[in-house]
Design an enzyme around this catalytic site. Structure first.
Site, short mmCIF file in Angstrom:
data_model
loop_
_atom_site.label_atom_id
_atom_site.label_comp_id
_atom_site.label_asym_id
_atom_site.label_seq_id
_atom_site.Cartn_x
_atom_site.Cartn_y
_atom_site.Cartn_z
CB SER A 103 -0.91 0.04 1.23
OG SER A 103 -1.86 -0.97 1.17
CG PHE A 284 -11.75 9.67 15.98
CD1 PHE A 284 -12.54 10.53 16.72
CD2 PHE A 284 -11.35 10.06 14.70
CE1 PHE A 284 -12.97 11.75 16.20
CE2 PHE A 284 -11.77 11.29 14.18
CZ PHE A 284 -12.57 12.12 14.92
#
Ligand SMILES: *[C@@H]1O[C@H](CO)[C@@H](O)[C@H](O)[C@H]1NC(C)=O
Ligand SMILES: *[C@@H]1O[C@H](CO)[C@@H](O)[C@H](O)[C@H]1NC(C)=O
Ligand SMILES: *[C@@H]1O[C@H](CO)[C@@H](O)[C@H](O)[C@H]1NC(C)=O
Ligand SMILES: *[C@@H]1O[C@H](CO)[C@@H](O)[C@H](O)[C@H]1NC(C)=O
Ligand SMILES: *[C@@H]1O[C@H](CO)[C@@H](O)[C@H](O)[C@H]1NC(C)=O
Ligand SMILES: *[C@@H]1O[C@H](CO)[C@@H](O)[C@H](O)[C@H]1NC(C)=O
Ligand SMILES: *[C@@H]1O[C@H](CO)[C@@H](O)[C@H](O)[C@H]1NC(C)=O
Length: 538
Positions: A103, A284
């Protein structure tokens, strides 16, 4: 009628959860053909400049994942959000040194327009993996669409369900010879001159000028964080222990430069953030965000990709010069690596939901939306399962009469490799003793590896908005960066004019394909002849 019929069949399938006979008749397919033809003939090529660009990356979302997720979430006749886009191209994903890429190298191709070596980010192919010295040479370091957009006075941002320092986002802003160097802890002493990805995000250009950053990865930004069941540590990845607090550093940098900023950590804070503020950091989770099906959706829980994306657009849309936003559905890839196909399909639906909402709140005449993937995965959909049986079902081998799931992996970890030796012969385990529709079920793999590995097949790119039709053929993955450059007038092709003064219909909007101005009374828009043909056949 045909539409109603399809809907009731879908409901029937849901209720009975068994195979049903689908009876779409000739007129159904004729009508479907007419709808598709009408759409194709009325295709509008939008020219002009893309004020805004949103690039969606479904990490590891190959064509098998798209097909299977469509069946899983929308039924085989349904559409994922991007499947109504007019423009579809194919991208070749090989990296500088691998046929099957990772990736980080593909992120570099998509964002910087240059193919890089395996597991390197933001550097060209002169940099081998782990070569710190080479990665520090200025002429090996690449500018990404983020730098191009910032230079053009645009607002920039990225949203991901992974750590903000993970492979794909890192390729937007960092220059590293090893994607694992997310924090100081994974950099070997021999490479101590190199700066980790987290520090590059907070301290260097273009990271420190990115207006919106949302995702996970606290464990790489803040030293010695404590995990919990609700917010675990990604134990396989970098874990900072050097006493740093890069979130405080990020705030201090903005304060010192007189910029307004805010930091948010959960659903409630995301919901209530101030869209007039210039810089927003949302962290988060300690590690990656939890899978959409598993996350706490309450006020102190982790947000959906959709909600992060909507807030990011609201924060950036106020900028007069427009914006560039990258949104990554990063856990599709993670689920595949762990060999849990249903999780990957579910994450793809969450990714689709984010795009569906984005289409509703953006103007197609000023926002170029590109949806693609960085690479594929080794999952296949096979075995002739019946219509309506659901993609998580299984069929049987005619040879040993052993069931096998419709989704299988080429490679996989020990949970996916389900062969056992009994009485001197190798036997494949029987999947029908398990609930193959469970989120935690591991589909079978042929070869045991440490985890499911990527696939090197091409990926699709779907686009809509200004100049979206530039993505309509088989392209190198690097081409995406240059389409963004040309369409939004940033980076190397910002001043390029390659058009030939071709004719325009209706102030720059073409009707029909290529340069053909198709008017509304065009005879090809009339399908009576098709209907007559079918009637005659009966
Ligand atoms: C983690 O827990 C330890 C022990 O309770 C505490 O000393 C430390 O400050 C905590 N770390 C953070 C970042 O809160
Ligand atoms: C997303 O935000 C909306 C409000 O904007 C909220 O009602 C909803 O619960 C959130 N959805 C998820 C899945 O977190
Ligand atoms: C193992 O193989 C032998 C010889 O073919 C056979 O007699 C025996 O029943 C087999 N045992 C099992 C548990 O299948
Ligand atoms: C299937 O069920 C068996 C028996 O409970 C269990 O041992 C095995 O791990 C399960 N396989 C998978 C892939 O979940
Ligand atoms: C421009 O048009 C001319 C004449 O039609 C053609 O020969 C040429 O190849 C075109 N150039 C490009 C870049 O399409
Ligand atoms: C681009 O070139 C064409 C053909 O030469 C010309 O008609 C057009 O005005 C040019 N556009 C720009 C933005 O320079
Ligand atoms: C379509 O064709 C039919 C039969 O040829 C004709 O009666 C009808 O007016 C046409 N409709 C349009 C919109 O041209």
């Amino acid at each position: 009628m045909a539409v109603k019929c399809v809907i009731s069949l879908v409901i029937l399938v849901d209720l009975l959860n068994t195979a049903v006979t689908f009876k779409e008749d000739q007129s159904h397919w004729l009508k479907t053909g007419e709808e598709e033809l009408t759409k194709a003939l009325n295709k509008r090529l939008i020219e002009g400049t893309a004020k805004n660009v949103i690039l969606f990356i479904g990490d590891g979302m190959g064509l098998t994942t798209i097909t299977s997720s469509r069946i899983y979430g929308k039924g085989e006749a349904g559409h994922l959000a991007w499947e109504k886009f007019d423009n579809i191209g194919v991208l070749k994903t090989y990296s500088a040194n691998k046929l099957v890429p990772d990736s980080c190298s593909t992120g570099t191709a998509l964002f910087c327009g240059v193919k890089a070596n395996h597991k390197t980010a933001g550097v060209d192919a002169t940099v081998e993996k782990d070569d710190c010295e080479a990665s520090m040479r200025k002429n090996a370091q690449l500018d990404s669409i983020i730098s191009w957009a910032q230079d053009a006075g645009k607002s920039t941002g990225f949203v991901t369900t992974t750590r903000v320092t993970h492979a794909t986002p890192a390729a937007l802003y960092a220059h590293v010879p090893n994607r694992g160097w997310e924090c100081e802890n994974k950099i070997p002493t021999t490479a101590s001159k190199c700066k980790d990805i987290a520090k590059q995000l907070v301290e260097d250009m273009p990271g420190k000028n990115i207006q919106v950053i949302m995702g996970g990865g606290r464990q790489c930004l803040v030293s010695s964080v404590n995990g919990s069941d609700a917010d675990p540590i990604d134990t396989w990845s970098c874990y900072s222990t050097d006493g740093r607090h890069l979130i405080e550093d990020w705030k201090q940098d903005k304060a010192a430069r007189g910029l307004s900023y805010q930091f948010v950590t959960n659903n409630r804070e995301l919901e209530n953030l101030d869209t007039s503020v210039d810089y927003t950091l949302g962290i988060f989770a300690n590690g990656h965000l939890k899978m959409d099906y598993a996350r706490d959706k309450g006020p102190t829980g982790m947000p959906s990709l959709q909600n992060m994306t909507v807030k990011a657009i609201q924060l950036m849309a106020k900028k007069r010069n427009g914006y560039l936003l990258m949104v990554e559905g990063g856990m599709i890839d993670f689920a595949h690596h762990r060999g849990h196909a249903r999780q990957a399909l579910d994450e793809t639906i969450a990714f689709s939901n984010a795009i569906e909402k984005t289409i509703q709140i953006t103007d197609p005449h000023e926002t170029l939306i590109i949806v693609t993937s960085d690479h594929s995965h080794s999952m296949v959909l096979t075995g002739y399962p019946d219509r309506g049986s659901g993609v998580l079902s299984y069929t049987k081998s005619e040879i040993d009469l052993m069931p096998f799931t419709s989704l299988l992996y080429g490679t996989g970890g020990p949970n996916n490799y389900q062969f056992e030796a009994t009485n001197g012969t190798v036997k494949r385990q029987d999947p029908s003793v398990n609930d193959t529709t469970d989120f935690a079920y591991s589909q079978q793999a042929v070869v045991m590896t440490d985890e499911v590995t990527h696939s090197g097949t091409d990926v699709l790119v779907f686009s809509k908005g200004p100049m979206a039709h530039l993505l309509n053929s088989v392209h190198e993955q690097t081409y995406v960066a240059y389409v963004i450059s040309y369409a939004s007038k940033i980076g190397p092709f910002k001043d390029k004019n390659t058009t030939n003064g071709s004719k325009k219909c209706n102030r720059g909007i073409f009707y029909g394909v290529g340069n053909h101005c198709l008017r509304n009374d065009n005879p090809f828009r009339n399908f009576s002849y098709l209907r007559r043909a079918v009637k005659a056949k009966r």
